[in-house]
Write an enzyme that holds these catalytic residues in place. Structure first.
Site, mmCIF file in Angstrom:
data_model
loop_
_atom_site.group_PDB
_atom_site.id
_atom_site.type_symbol
_atom_site.label_atom_id
_atom_site.label_comp_id
_atom_site.label_asym_id
_atom_site.label_seq_id
_atom_site.Cartn_x
_atom_site.Cartn_y
_atom_site.Cartn_z
ATOM 1 N N LYS A 60 0.115 4.263 -0.316
ATOM 2 C CA LYS A 60 -0.544 5.439 0.284
ATOM 3 C C LYS A 60 -0.328 6.688 -0.585
ATOM 4 C CE LYS A 60 -0.023 3.265 4.749
ATOM 5 N NZ LYS A 60 0.008 3.382 6.193
ATOM 6 N N ASN A 70 0.875 -1.181 0.000
ATOM 7 C CA ASN A 70 0.000 0.000 0.000
ATOM 8 C C ASN A 70 0.911 1.230 0.000
ATOM 9 O OD1 ASN A 70 -1.817 2.043 0.506
ATOM 10 N ND2 ASN A 70 -2.329 1.367 2.590
ATOM 11 N N HIS A 129 -9.395 0.873 5.072
ATOM 12 C CA HIS A 129 -8.111 1.021 5.773
ATOM 13 C C HIS A 129 -8.334 1.898 7.011
ATOM 14 C CE1 HIS A 129 -4.015 2.239 6.686
ATOM 15 N NE2 HIS A 129 -3.619 1.201 5.981
ATOM 16 N N GLU A 161 -5.282 -5.502 10.584
ATOM 17 C CA GLU A 161 -4.294 -4.445 10.785
ATOM 18 C C GLU A 161 -4.543 -3.755 12.130
ATOM 19 O OE1 GLU A 161 -2.337 -3.143 6.944
ATOM 20 O OE2 GLU A 161 -4.042 -1.841 7.224
ATOM 21 N N SER A 191 3.558 -2.691 10.315
ATOM 22 C CA SER A 191 5.020 -2.709 10.458
ATOM 23 C C SER A 191 5.650 -4.047 10.053
ATOM 24 C CB SER A 191 5.421 -2.319 11.887
ATOM 25 O OG SER A 191 4.983 -0.998 12.170
HETATM 26 C C1 PEP Z 1 -0.690 -0.119 6.248
HETATM 27 O O1 PEP Z 1 -0.818 1.092 6.183
HETATM 28 O O2 PEP Z 1 -1.561 -0.861 5.768
HETATM 29 C C2 PEP Z 1 0.485 -0.632 6.936
HETATM 30 C C3 PEP Z 1 0.468 -1.868 7.318
HETATM 31 O O3 PEP Z 1 1.518 0.238 7.129
HETATM 32 P P1 PEP Z 1 2.965 -0.105 7.754
HETATM 33 O O4 PEP Z 1 3.444 -1.374 7.096
HETATM 34 O O5 PEP Z 1 3.808 1.066 7.433
HETATM 35 O O6 PEP Z 1 2.754 -0.302 9.222
#
Ligand code: PEP
Length: 254
Positions: free
Chosen positions: A14, A12, A98, A170, A216
């Site tokens: 973003k 993603n 999200h 998530e 993360s």
């Molecule tokens: C996300 O935004 O879906 C995500 C998992 O971000 P990150 O991997 O940076 O934590």
């Protein structure tokens, strides 16, 4: 890694990457990942780069996803993008609900389920995100929050549509924070989600749905997380912006 369901790892991006940067990233990924067949690989660029990235991945094993879409098909919805527009660029997946959209755009479970139905009507596979905040986890509300979000965001889907839907667990406290859920926390949340799917649909459907972990994910923790029985891939934010780290996450999961 021998898994019951084919792993799916999605990046993603973003609100990052100009068209030129997006093409550079996807160009490197094509080289790094050319031989990977064991994992479904998805990149979700910003809308502005969709056209060019779509052309760049045509001859590759990389599939395209969008980061959001409207629940409506056309009309007076300024600033929105509908499923039909995504299909023009061979988009196959769409991230819905999200936590950043739940938080900043106040997206509700009911809206997300409308979007999921609109995605399926256009043969797009939704990646529906759920996850608890830190306060909710501390208050022992994780299971309740996940059940509410899963039931609300996936209501109205047929069994066939559910099997073609990906759920992303998530935990909000792990997104972009560098804090990852432990493998035990991830496995237990994924098992809760699968249990809710079994109650909503049936055991067969629940067994077939792929549930990604997001929060993360990095090359160093990807293998352990995805080796959990109910973790069927990853939704990756920060580490998906660098070709080396995204490619390593995928290679480490094989
Ligand atoms: C996300 O935004 O879906 C995500 C998992 O971000 P990150 O991997 O940076 O934590």
């Amino acid at each position: 890694m021998n898994k019951e369901r084919k792993l799916i790892v999605a990046g993603n991006w973003k609100m990052n990457k100009t068209v030129a940067e997006a093409l550079a990233l996807v160009g490197d990924l094509k080289l790094e990942l050319a031989n990977v067949k064991e994992v479904d690989i998805v990149v979700c660029p910003p809308f502005t780069a969709m056209c060019e990235v779509s052309k760049a991945v045509l001859d590759s094993n990389i599939r395209l996803g969008a980061q959001n879409m409207s629940e409506n098909n056309a009309g007076a919805y300024t600033g929105e993008i509908c499923a039909g527009m995504l299909k023009e660029f061979s988009v196959r997946y769409v991230i819905l609900g999200h936590s950043e959209r739940r938080q900043y755009q106040k997206e509700s479970d009911a809206l997300i389920s409308k979007k999921a139905l609109a995605a399926h009507a256009a043969s797009l596979k939704p990646i529906v995100c759920v996850g608890e905040t830190l306060d909710e986890r501390v208050a022992n509300q994780t299971e309740k929050v996940l059940e509410t979000q899963v039931r609300g965001s996936l209501s109205g889907l047929s069994k066939g549509q559910m099997e073609e839907t990906i759920v992303a667990y998530e935990p909000v406290w792990a997104i972009g924070t560098g804090k990852t859920a432990t493998t035990a926390q991830a496995q237990s949340a994924h098992a809760v989600i699968r249990g809710v799917l079994a109650k909503m649909f049936d055991e067969t459907v629940a067994r077939r749905v792929r549930i990604q972990y997001g929060g993360s994910v990095k090359p160093a923790n990807a293998r352990e997380l995805m080796s959990q029985p109910d973790v069927d891939g990853a939704l990756v934010g920060g580490a998906a912006l660098e070709p080396r780290s995204f490619a390593e996450i995928i290679k480490n999961s094989i």
